[in-house]
Design a protein around this motif. Structure first.
Motif, short mmCIF file in Angstrom:
data_model
loop_
_atom_site.label_atom_id
_atom_site.label_comp_id
_atom_site.label_asym_id
_atom_site.label_seq_id
_atom_site.Cartn_x
_atom_site.Cartn_y
_atom_site.Cartn_z
N LEU A 92 0.86 -1.19 0.00
CA LEU A 92 0.00 0.00 0.00
C LEU A 92 0.89 1.24 0.00
N GLN A 93 0.58 2.17 -0.88
CA GLN A 93 1.37 3.38 -1.02
C GLN A 93 0.44 4.59 -0.90
N LYS A 94 1.00 5.76 -0.96
CA LYS A 94 0.20 6.98 -0.84
C LYS A 94 -0.91 6.98 -1.88
N GLU A 95 -2.13 7.31 -1.43
CA GLU A 95 -3.28 7.33 -2.34
C GLU A 95 -3.17 8.53 -3.28
N ARG A 96 -3.17 8.24 -4.60
CA ARG A 96 -2.97 9.32 -5.57
C ARG A 96 -4.04 9.34 -6.66
N TRP A 97 -4.50 8.18 -7.13
CA TRP A 97 -5.27 8.12 -8.36
C TRP A 97 -6.72 7.71 -8.11
N ALA A 98 -7.64 8.44 -8.74
CA ALA A 98 -9.05 8.02 -8.71
C ALA A 98 -9.27 6.85 -9.65
N GLY A 99 -8.45 6.76 -10.69
CA GLY A 99 -8.54 5.67 -11.65
C GLY A 99 -7.26 5.58 -12.44
N VAL A 100 -7.08 4.45 -13.09
CA VAL A 100 -5.86 4.21 -13.86
C VAL A 100 -6.22 3.52 -15.17
N VAL A 101 -5.57 3.96 -16.26
CA VAL A 101 -5.55 3.20 -17.51
C VAL A 101 -4.16 2.59 -17.57
N GLU A 102 -4.07 1.26 -17.43
CA GLU A 102 -2.80 0.59 -17.20
C GLU A 102 -2.47 -0.35 -18.37
N ALA A 127 0.57 0.82 -9.46
CA ALA A 127 -0.56 1.70 -9.76
C ALA A 127 -1.75 1.38 -8.86
N ALA A 128 -2.02 0.09 -8.67
CA ALA A 128 -3.12 -0.32 -7.79
C ALA A 128 -2.83 0.09 -6.35
N ALA A 129 -1.57 -0.03 -5.92
CA ALA A 129 -1.19 0.32 -4.55
C ALA A 129 -1.32 1.81 -4.28
N GLN A 130 -1.35 2.64 -5.35
CA GLN A 130 -1.48 4.09 -5.22
C GLN A 130 -2.89 4.58 -5.51
N GLY A 164 2.11 -8.93 -6.88
CA GLY A 164 1.64 -8.04 -5.83
C GLY A 164 0.89 -8.76 -4.73
N THR A 165 0.11 -7.99 -3.97
CA THR A 165 -0.70 -8.53 -2.87
C THR A 165 -2.15 -8.11 -3.07
N VAL A 166 -3.00 -8.66 -2.26
CA VAL A 166 -4.43 -8.31 -2.31
C VAL A 166 -4.73 -7.04 -1.53
N ALA A 167 -3.72 -6.44 -0.90
CA ALA A 167 -3.95 -5.32 0.01
C ALA A 167 -4.79 -4.19 -0.59
N PRO A 168 -4.50 -3.69 -1.80
CA PRO A 168 -5.32 -2.58 -2.31
C PRO A 168 -6.79 -2.96 -2.50
N PHE A 169 -7.03 -4.24 -2.76
CA PHE A 169 -8.39 -4.68 -3.07
C PHE A 169 -9.22 -4.92 -1.81
N ILE A 170 -8.58 -5.42 -0.77
CA ILE A 170 -9.37 -5.73 0.44
C ILE A 170 -9.27 -4.66 1.52
#
Length: 327
Positions: free
Chosen positions: A209-219, A229-232, A252-258
């Motif tokens: 998990l990183q600093k929250e930056r993006w409302a959405g991403v085109v990856e 990108a997901a972690a941010q 990666g991990t499931v952290a951003p999702f859960i």
């Protein structure tokens, strides 16, 4: 006889060459199209150079999309003279594709050429732009709005990234563009990006998990870039994933999702149903300034496609390569 780029497989591997093909050699299909323009995409470059086993049948004409005019049809939806576009459906992989003067395909794979574009402009958009539009539509359906915050676009100087920036900007979003080509910052800002970031920030293993930056991403990259990108991504945000330029792995991990409720939206352009295709092209016709395509696209003749495929693999291509199959 018509000209085509043909990939053949021998004991020493695959070879690609420009050759002449008789109509009798074209694959089965109920619509024959006089191709005006095709494109060179990353997947085409992999096929032509033999860098990856993209092609499933040999011999094969690569080219995952094309625009042209119907020459012959027994399909109820199409008549001679209709202007059409094709993206995906396995052409260039399992069915002969668009890097040829003639193509014979299943009429269900075709959509009408939008009146906002001519054939060359449609291929300046091509599968890359159509995929970008699918990504933007997916974020919109999910509920991401300009008021929610900044959108990150990775692989920003590529075809998907370039057109995604233009579409997101037209929709009112603030866009951050990640690229490994610092010299292209002016190009990206010209498309509408407000911030240009070094892709190196995303390319290595990072914290779950990183600093929250993006409302959405085109990856467009996959691998560590997608994970970072997901972690941010902000709480409740979404990542539209459509590519694997960095890799197919997801380390990666499931952290951003859960823990942040981030949603991963998988974007498939090959088998997308017709209604999604029509929606994507309608968005392109509505929101993409045809003049912007001049900055995004470079035209080459069919005879230069093999050499250009090598440049694609080494990362020296910016934007879109449009192929005039008739020169």
């Amino acid at each position: 006889m018509s000209s085509a780029l043909l990939i053949e497989k021998g004991d020493a591997g695959t070879t690609a060459a420009l050759t002449s093909v008789d109509d009798s050699a074209l694959p089965e299909g109920d619509v024959t199209v006089d191709v005006a323009y095709s494109t060179l995409n990353y997947k085409d470059a992999l096929a032509i150079t033999g860098s990856s086993p993209v092609v499933r049948r040999f011999p094969m004409v690569p080219g995952i999309d094309f625009a042209g005019v119907v020459a012959e049809s027994t399909h109820p939806d199409w008549s001679a003279g209709d202007a059409v576009v094709l993206n995906g459906w396995g052409v260039g992989e399992t069915h002969w594709g668009g890097l040829a003067q003639r193509a014979r395909v299943n009429g269900d794979w075709l959509i009408p050429l939008p009146s906002a574009f001519d054939a060359r402009q449609a291929m300046a958009i091509g599968t890359a732009g159509y995929t970008a539009s699918l990504c933007v539509a997916a974020l919109a359906r999910f509920g991401v709005t300009p008021a929610d915050g900044e959108i990150l676009v990775t692989g920003a100087t590529g075809g998907v990234g370039s057109i995604a920036i233009a579409l997101l900007t037209a929709a009112g979003f603030t866009v951050a563009a990640a690229t490994g080509k610092a010299a292209e910052a002016g190009y990206l800002k010209g498309l509408g990006a407000s911030t240009v970031l070094d892709r190196a920030e995303f390319g290595e293993r990072g914290k779950p998990l990183q600093k929250e930056r993006w409302a959405g991403v085109v990856e467009t990259a996959g691998s560590h870039t997608l994970v970072n990108a997901a972690a941010q991504t902000r709480y409740g945000g979404a990542v539209a994933a459509c590519g694997l330029a960095q890799g197919m792995d997801l380390p990666g991990t499931v952290a951003p999702f859960i823990l942040r409720g981030v949603t991963l939206l998988g974007i498939d352009s090959v088998q997308a149903p017709k209604e999604r295709r029509l929606e994507a092209w309608a968005r392109l016709a509505r929101d993409l300034d045809p003049a912007a395509l001049d900055a995004i696209a470079t035209e080459i003749p069919l005879g230069e496609a093999i050499a250009a495929a090598g440049r694609f693999i080494d990362g020296s291509v910016r934007g879109r390569l449009v192929v005039d199959v008739n020169r």
